[in-house]
Design a protein around this motif. Structure first.
Motif, PDB file in Angstrom:
ATOM      1  N   GLU A   7      18.858   5.380 -23.426  1.00  0.00           N
ATOM      2  CA  GLU A   7      18.713   6.491 -22.938  1.00  0.00           C
ATOM      3  C   GLU A   7      18.025   5.188 -21.520  1.00  0.00           C
ATOM      4  N   ALA A   8      17.986   4.274 -21.976  1.00  0.00           N
ATOM      5  CA  ALA A   8      17.442   3.723 -20.712  1.00  0.00           C
ATOM      6  C   ALA A   8      18.021   3.386 -19.593  1.00  0.00           C
ATOM      7  N   LYS A   9      18.761   2.557 -20.424  1.00  0.00           N
ATOM      8  CA  LYS A   9      20.024   2.452 -19.750  1.00  0.00           C
ATOM      9  C   LYS A   9      20.759   2.920 -18.214  1.00  0.00           C
ATOM     10  N   GLU A  10      20.909   4.462 -19.063  1.00  0.00           N
ATOM     11  CA  GLU A  10      21.726   6.387 -18.303  1.00  0.00           C
ATOM     12  C   GLU A  10      20.632   6.507 -17.295  1.00  0.00           C
ATOM     13  N   ALA A  11      19.364   6.391 -17.563  1.00  0.00           N
ATOM     14  CA  ALA A  11      18.267   6.771 -16.524  1.00  0.00           C
ATOM     15  C   ALA A  11      18.543   5.674 -15.533  1.00  0.00           C
ATOM     16  N   LEU A  12      18.400   4.805 -15.674  1.00  0.00           N
ATOM     17  CA  LEU A  12      17.973   3.847 -14.413  1.00  0.00           C
ATOM     18  C   LEU A  12      19.621   3.353 -13.945  1.00  0.00           C
ATOM     19  N   HIS A  13      20.714   3.981 -14.172  1.00  0.00           N
ATOM     20  CA  HIS A  13      22.162   4.225 -13.621  1.00  0.00           C
ATOM     21  C   HIS A  13      22.248   5.764 -12.767  1.00  0.00           C
ATOM     22  N   GLY A  14      21.477   6.620 -13.603  1.00  0.00           N
ATOM     23  CA  GLY A  14      20.931   7.829 -12.642  1.00  0.00           C
ATOM     24  C   GLY A  14      19.510   7.626 -11.481  1.00  0.00           C
ATOM     25  N   SER A  15      19.351   7.275 -11.579  1.00  0.00           N
ATOM     26  CA  SER A  15      18.011   7.453 -10.716  1.00  0.00           C
ATOM     27  C   SER A  15      18.428   6.443  -8.742  1.00  0.00           C
ATOM     28  N   ARG A  16      18.164   6.614  -8.207  1.00  0.00           N
ATOM     29  CA  ARG A  16      17.985   6.326  -6.767  1.00  0.00           C
ATOM     30  C   ARG A  16      17.714   4.890  -7.189  1.00  0.00           C
ATOM     31  N   ASP A  17      18.152   4.688  -5.514  1.00  0.00           N
ATOM     32  CA  ASP A  17      17.602   2.725  -5.603  1.00  0.00           C
ATOM     33  C   ASP A  17      15.563   2.836  -5.322  1.00  0.00           C
ATOM     34  N   VAL A  18      15.542   2.147  -5.563  1.00  0.00           N
ATOM     35  CA  VAL A  18      14.057   2.125  -5.317  1.00  0.00           C
ATOM     36  C   VAL A  18      13.753   1.166  -4.263  1.00  0.00           C
ATOM     37  N   ALA A  19      12.697   1.890  -3.424  1.00  0.00           N
ATOM     38  CA  ALA A  19      12.354   1.355  -2.186  1.00  0.00           C
ATOM     39  C   ALA A  19      11.187   0.055  -2.302  1.00  0.00           C
ATOM     40  N   VAL A  20      11.091  -1.037  -1.797  1.00  0.00           N
ATOM     41  CA  VAL A  20      10.410  -2.302  -2.398  1.00  0.00           C
ATOM     42  C   VAL A  20       9.312  -2.279  -0.869  1.00  0.00           C
ATOM     43  N   PRO A  21       7.846  -2.563  -1.222  1.00  0.00           N
ATOM     44  CA  PRO A  21       7.671  -2.598   0.550  1.00  0.00           C
ATOM     45  C   PRO A  21       7.800  -3.684   0.921  1.00  0.00           C
ATOM     46  N   GLY A  22       7.803  -4.548   2.150  1.00  0.00           N
ATOM     47  CA  GLY A  22       8.701  -5.617   2.566  1.00  0.00           C
ATOM     48  C   GLY A  22       7.761  -7.187   2.508  1.00  0.00           C
ATOM     49  N   ASP A  23       6.538  -6.048   2.758  1.00  0.00           N
ATOM     50  CA  ASP A  23       5.264  -7.395   2.624  1.00  0.00           C
ATOM     51  C   ASP A  23       4.989  -7.340   1.052  1.00  0.00           C
ATOM     52  N   LEU A  24       5.522  -7.197   0.679  1.00  0.00           N
ATOM     53  CA  LEU A  24       4.949  -7.213  -1.274  1.00  0.00           C
ATOM     54  C   LEU A  24       5.652  -8.942  -0.971  1.00  0.00           C
ATOM     55  N   MET A  25       6.563  -9.252  -1.535  1.00  0.00           N
ATOM     56  CA  MET A  25       6.616 -10.436  -1.794  1.00  0.00           C
ATOM     57  C   MET A  25       5.541 -11.541  -1.303  1.00  0.00           C
ATOM     58  N   SER A  26       4.884 -11.429   0.486  1.00  0.00           N
ATOM     59  CA  SER A  26       3.899 -12.518   0.543  1.00  0.00           C
ATOM     60  C   SER A  26       2.694 -12.234  -0.087  1.00  0.00           C
ATOM     61  N   ARG A  27       2.584 -10.413  -0.596  1.00  0.00           N
ATOM     62  CA  ARG A  27       1.345 -10.329  -1.229  1.00  0.00           C
ATOM     63  C   ARG A  27       1.803 -10.625  -2.080  1.00  0.00           C
ATOM     64  N   LEU A  28       2.134 -11.059  -3.308  1.00  0.00           N
ATOM     65  CA  LEU A  28       2.508 -11.169  -4.740  1.00  0.00           C
ATOM     66  C   LEU A  28       2.277 -12.777  -4.599  1.00  0.00           C
ATOM     67  N   CYS A  29       2.882 -13.651  -3.041  1.00  0.00           N
ATOM     68  CA  CYS A  29       2.537 -14.983  -3.368  1.00  0.00           C
ATOM     69  C   CYS A  29       1.092 -15.242  -3.007  1.00  0.00           C
ATOM     70  N   ALA A  30       0.563 -14.347  -2.608  1.00  0.00           N
ATOM     71  CA  ALA A  30      -1.232 -14.717  -2.570  1.00  0.00           C
ATOM     72  C   ALA A  30      -2.036 -14.618  -3.452  1.00  0.00           C
ATOM     73  N   ILE A  31      -1.680 -14.624  -4.006  1.00  0.00           N
ATOM     74  CA  ILE A  31      -2.620 -13.524  -5.008  1.00  0.00           C
ATOM     75  C   ILE A  31      -3.604 -14.434  -5.280  1.00  0.00           C
ATOM     76  N   PRO A  32      -2.949 -15.698  -5.772  1.00  0.00           N
ATOM     77  CA  PRO A  32      -3.293 -17.427  -6.407  1.00  0.00           C
ATOM     78  C   PRO A  32      -4.699 -17.806  -5.234  1.00  0.00           C
ATOM     79  N   PHE A  33      -4.060 -17.584  -4.292  1.00  0.00           N
ATOM     80  CA  PHE A  33      -5.025 -18.032  -3.186  1.00  0.00           C
ATOM     81  C   PHE A  33      -6.166 -17.588  -2.564  1.00  0.00           C
ATOM     82  N   THR A  34      -6.367 -16.226  -3.086  1.00  0.00           N
ATOM     83  CA  THR A  34      -7.154 -14.986  -2.885  1.00  0.00           C
ATOM     84  C   THR A  34      -7.596 -14.673  -3.521  1.00  0.00           C
ATOM     85  N   THR A  35      -7.444 -14.573  -4.731  1.00  0.00           N
ATOM     86  CA  THR A  35      -7.665 -13.713  -5.904  1.00  0.00           C
ATOM     87  C   THR A  35      -9.499 -14.618  -6.626  1.00  0.00           C
ATOM     88  N   ASP A  36     -10.472 -13.749  -6.718  1.00  0.00           N
ATOM     89  CA  ASP A  36     -11.509 -14.964  -7.540  1.00  0.00           C
ATOM     90  C   ASP A  36     -11.640 -14.667  -9.020  1.00  0.00           C
TER      91      ASP A  36
END
Length: 195
Positions: free
Chosen positions: A48-77
């Protein structure tokens, strides 16, 4: 004596739902599913999860998401673990800093720069010396295999066919230039030369 019931692994359930399980393991999984309600429900939920994923639209990911994720180890207390007296741990691009009631200290995370130039010159000298030794050995081997000047070469075996028509050759002997015609006895001397 009772044998504990084992269930299908999550990877096997996902592979079975995707149709990627080889025939032998798929047959064993089918036999298990015939008697295990818990695993049947897990495979059905995966499908059912496979069918739901195939039936869904493409997910929009923010452009700066990768840079924000990479910055976590350097900016988090990271707070200290309580009663051990370490205080707070802060990570930044320059290193880790631990601060507490007794003061602060830091650990540099930048790689140490090593000067490779001193070793480079040594390897260059060794390579040059090795090349010169190799060239010297090659010249020596060549000199030992060449016949001495003026020594007769090996006699040809069998008949040697020569040219049927006379040919002209120019022989340069400083300071004399002679033109020799092979097959006749005529010799011509260039101007300024001796006969």
């Amino acid at each position: 004596m009772s044998i504990p019931v084992s269930h299908l692994a999550q990877e096997a359930i996902a592979a079975l739902a995707d149709g990627e399980l080889p025939s032998g393991p798929a047959a064993r999984a089918a036999r298990h599913l015939s008697g295990c309600l818990q695993c049947r429900l897990a495979v059905e939920a995966q499908r059912e999860a496979k069918e739901a994923l195939h039936g869904s639209r493409d997910v929009a990911v923010p452009g700066d998401l990768m840079s924000r994720l990479c910055a976590i180890p350097f900016t988090t207390d990271v707070p200290g673990s309580g009663g051990d007296g370490l205080g707070n741990l802060t990570a930044g691009p320059e290193g880790l800093t631990v601060s507490g009631t007794s003061g602060a200290w830091s650990v540099d995370l930048q790689p140490e720069k090593v000067d490779h130039r001193s070793g480079h010159a040594r390897w260059l000298r060794r390579g040059l010396a090795g090349t010169m030794i190799g060239l010297g050995a090659g010249v020596t081997a060549l000199a030992l295999t060449l016949p001495a000047s003026g020594a007769p070469g090996p006699e040809p075996r069998g008949p040697v066919a020569g040219p049927s028509t006379p040919e002209q050759h120019t022989e340069i002997i400083p300071p004399i230039v002679r033109t020799v015609t092979v097959g006749t006895s005529a010799t011509t001397t260039a101007p300024g030369g001796t006969p």
